[in-house]
Design a protein around this motif. Structure first.
Motif, PDB file in Angstrom:
ATOM      1  N   PRO A  57       0.823  -1.207   0.000  1.00 22.63           N
ATOM      2  CA  PRO A  57       0.000   0.000   0.000  1.00 22.63           C
ATOM      3  C   PRO A  57       0.856   1.255   0.000  1.00 22.63           C
ATOM      4  CG  PRO A  57       0.118  -0.918   2.200  1.00 22.63           C
ATOM      5  CD  PRO A  57       0.798  -1.908   1.297  1.00 22.63           C
ATOM      6  N   GLN A  58       0.233   2.374  -0.351  1.00 19.93           N
ATOM      7  CA  GLN A  58       0.943   3.648  -0.269  1.00 19.93           C
ATOM      8  C   GLN A  58       1.221   3.980   1.188  1.00 19.93           C
ATOM      9  OE1 GLN A  58      -1.194   7.056  -1.720  1.00 19.93           O
ATOM     10  NE2 GLN A  58       0.603   8.388  -1.688  1.00 19.93           N
ATOM     11  N   ILE A  59       2.474   4.313   1.481  1.00 15.27           N
ATOM     12  CA  ILE A  59       2.901   4.647   2.834  1.00 15.27           C
ATOM     13  C   ILE A  59       3.294   6.122   2.874  1.00 15.27           C
ATOM     14  CG2 ILE A  59       4.630   4.236   4.625  1.00 15.27           C
ATOM     15  CD1 ILE A  59       2.648   1.958   4.282  1.00 15.27           C
ATOM     16  N   VAL A  60       2.784   6.831   3.871  1.00 11.12           N
ATOM     17  CA  VAL A  60       3.234   8.191   4.143  1.00 11.12           C
ATOM     18  C   VAL A  60       3.953   8.145   5.479  1.00 11.12           C
ATOM     19  CG1 VAL A  60       2.576  10.580   4.531  1.00 11.12           C
ATOM     20  CG2 VAL A  60       1.371   9.214   2.820  1.00 11.12           C
ATOM     21  N   ARG A  61       5.256   8.271   5.422  1.00 13.10           N
ATOM     22  CA  ARG A  61       6.108   8.122   6.608  1.00 13.10           C
ATOM     23  C   ARG A  61       6.250   9.465   7.303  1.00 13.10           C
ATOM     24  NH1 ARG A  61      10.905   8.956   9.853  1.00 13.10           N
ATOM     25  NH2 ARG A  61      12.259   7.131   9.696  1.00 13.10           N
ATOM     26  N   LEU A  62       5.764   9.556   8.543  1.00  9.31           N
ATOM     27  CA  LEU A  62       5.884  10.785   9.319  1.00  9.31           C
ATOM     28  C   LEU A  62       7.271  10.894   9.928  1.00  9.31           C
ATOM     29  CD1 LEU A  62       2.684  10.309   9.244  1.00  9.31           C
ATOM     30  CD2 LEU A  62       2.678  11.729  11.299  1.00  9.31           C
ATOM     31  N   PRO A  63       7.707  12.106  10.292  1.00 11.73           N
ATOM     32  CA  PRO A  63       8.949  12.237  11.061  1.00 11.73           C
ATOM     33  C   PRO A  63       8.826  11.466  12.364  1.00 11.73           C
ATOM     34  CG  PRO A  63       8.183  14.378  10.279  1.00 11.73           C
ATOM     35  CD  PRO A  63       7.078  13.409  10.005  1.00 11.73           C
ATOM     36  N   VAL A  64       9.919  10.887  12.796  1.00  9.73           N
ATOM     37  CA  VAL A  64       9.897  10.103  14.033  1.00  9.73           C
ATOM     38  C   VAL A  64       9.676  11.023  15.231  1.00  9.73           C
ATOM     39  CG1 VAL A  64      12.405  10.214  14.318  1.00  9.73           C
ATOM     40  CG2 VAL A  64      11.128   8.341  15.365  1.00  9.73           C
ATOM     41  N   LEU A  65       8.867  10.561  16.188  1.00  4.17           N
ATOM     42  CA  LEU A  65       8.699  11.262  17.457  1.00  4.17           C
ATOM     43  C   LEU A  65       9.837  10.820  18.367  1.00  4.17           C
ATOM     44  CD1 LEU A  65       6.965  13.071  19.334  1.00  4.17           C
ATOM     45  CD2 LEU A  65       5.721  10.994  19.992  1.00  4.17           C
ATOM     46  N   PRO A  66      10.803  11.698  18.695  1.00  2.00           N
ATOM     47  CA  PRO A  66      12.035  11.243  19.342  1.00  2.00           C
ATOM     48  C   PRO A  66      11.979  11.170  20.863  1.00  2.00           C
ATOM     49  CG  PRO A  66      12.245  13.545  18.786  1.00  2.00           C
ATOM     50  CD  PRO A  66      10.890  13.108  18.288  1.00  2.00           C
ATOM     51  N   TYR A  67      10.858  11.559  21.459  1.00  8.15           N
ATOM     52  CA  TYR A  67      10.758  11.558  22.923  1.00  8.15           C
ATOM     53  C   TYR A  67       9.698  10.564  23.362  1.00  8.15           C
ATOM     54  CZ  TYR A  67      13.177  15.944  22.147  1.00  8.15           C
ATOM     55  OH  TYR A  67      14.067  16.893  21.720  1.00  8.15           O
TER      56      TYR A  67
END
Length: 254
Positions: A57-67
């Protein structure tokens, strides 16, 4: 998502799956960086997304939440969100994605302290919003494949700053691993958070993380070759989980 315009973002939300990696900033003994959980969650997610490029499927990768939620590591060093704050942050992100048109969202976690909070946030959000939301920690998807059973060590997986995480970091970010790897002598009695006295119990005892020096097992036998095989196996499991989520929820996005 960072590189998409707002119109591209909304268009992707109609049928795509938003993928949010989350990690932490916390001590990982003396040989791994504070961002180990963040780096490994990102590595597994990125490798899984690559596996899905041709037939997924189409994936939209968000920025990682680092905390993340790491109060048990503040004896050394951590940047920790309270459980309430992490739950609120995840809720805000999920609401933002839903308002932007996404109806299928998956959170992929890299830190044990986030697991329960993440799962509760997903359950509560889906009670009042027309979405399908999934959550997982990258090390806990399905049964290990035969090759991973030969490569891995389930008795110390996932652990913390031990053999498993160190092997993965040697494969994904060898330049960030401090060498020589330290030898960790067995700690007696073993910490109850890692070895509960009875199956099904969750046990915490004051001061145990500091007593064991922030690591659950000996990292000195870690190596990049086995770490690479483990990383590939975890990415393949995540890709399979995303495909299954896509199949189960596809009509939801049509």
């Amino acid at each position: 998502m960072t590189g998409l315009t707002w119109r591209e973002t909304r268009d992707a939300g109609r049928s795509g799956i938003a993928l949010l990696p989350i990690g932490s900033q916390e001590q990982h003994a003396d040989h791994l960086p504070m961002g180990t959980d963040t780096l490994l969650a990102s590595a597994v997610v990125d490798r899984a997304a690559t596996l899905l490029e041709q037939d997924g499927p189409q994936i939209v990768r968000l920025p990682v939440l680092p905390y993340g939620h790491s109060p048990h590591h503040l004896f050394a060093a951590a940047v920790s969100l309270s459980a309430a704050t992490l739950s609120a942050v995840l809720g805000d992100i999920l609401r933002s994605l839903a308002r932007s048109g996404y109806r299928r969202i998956m959170i992929v976690n890299g830190h044990g302290g986030n697991d329960e909070i993440m799962r509760l946030a997903v359950k509560e959000f889906a009670l009042h919003t027309d979405v399908a939301v999934a959550a997982c920690s990258y090390w806990s998807l399905g049964e290990p494949s035969p090759s991973e059973q030969e490569t891995g060590r389930p008795e110390v997986t996932p652990g913390h700053a031990g053999w498993f995480e160190t092997s993965l970091m040697l494969a994904a970010h060898p330049d960030l691993v401090r060498t020589p790897l330290p030898v960790r002598e067995p700690v007696e009695p073993p910490p109850l958070f890692d070895r509960p006295p009875h199956a099904g119990l969750t046990v915490e005892r004051y001061g145990e993380w500091e007593r064991v020096g922030g690591a659950t097992d000996d990292p000195s036998g870690a190596d990049a070759e086995r770490g690479g095989r483990l990383l590939a196996a975890r990415a393949a499991q995540l890709a399979d989980a995303i495909r299954a989520f896509d199949t189960a929820t596809r009509t939801h996005s049509d």
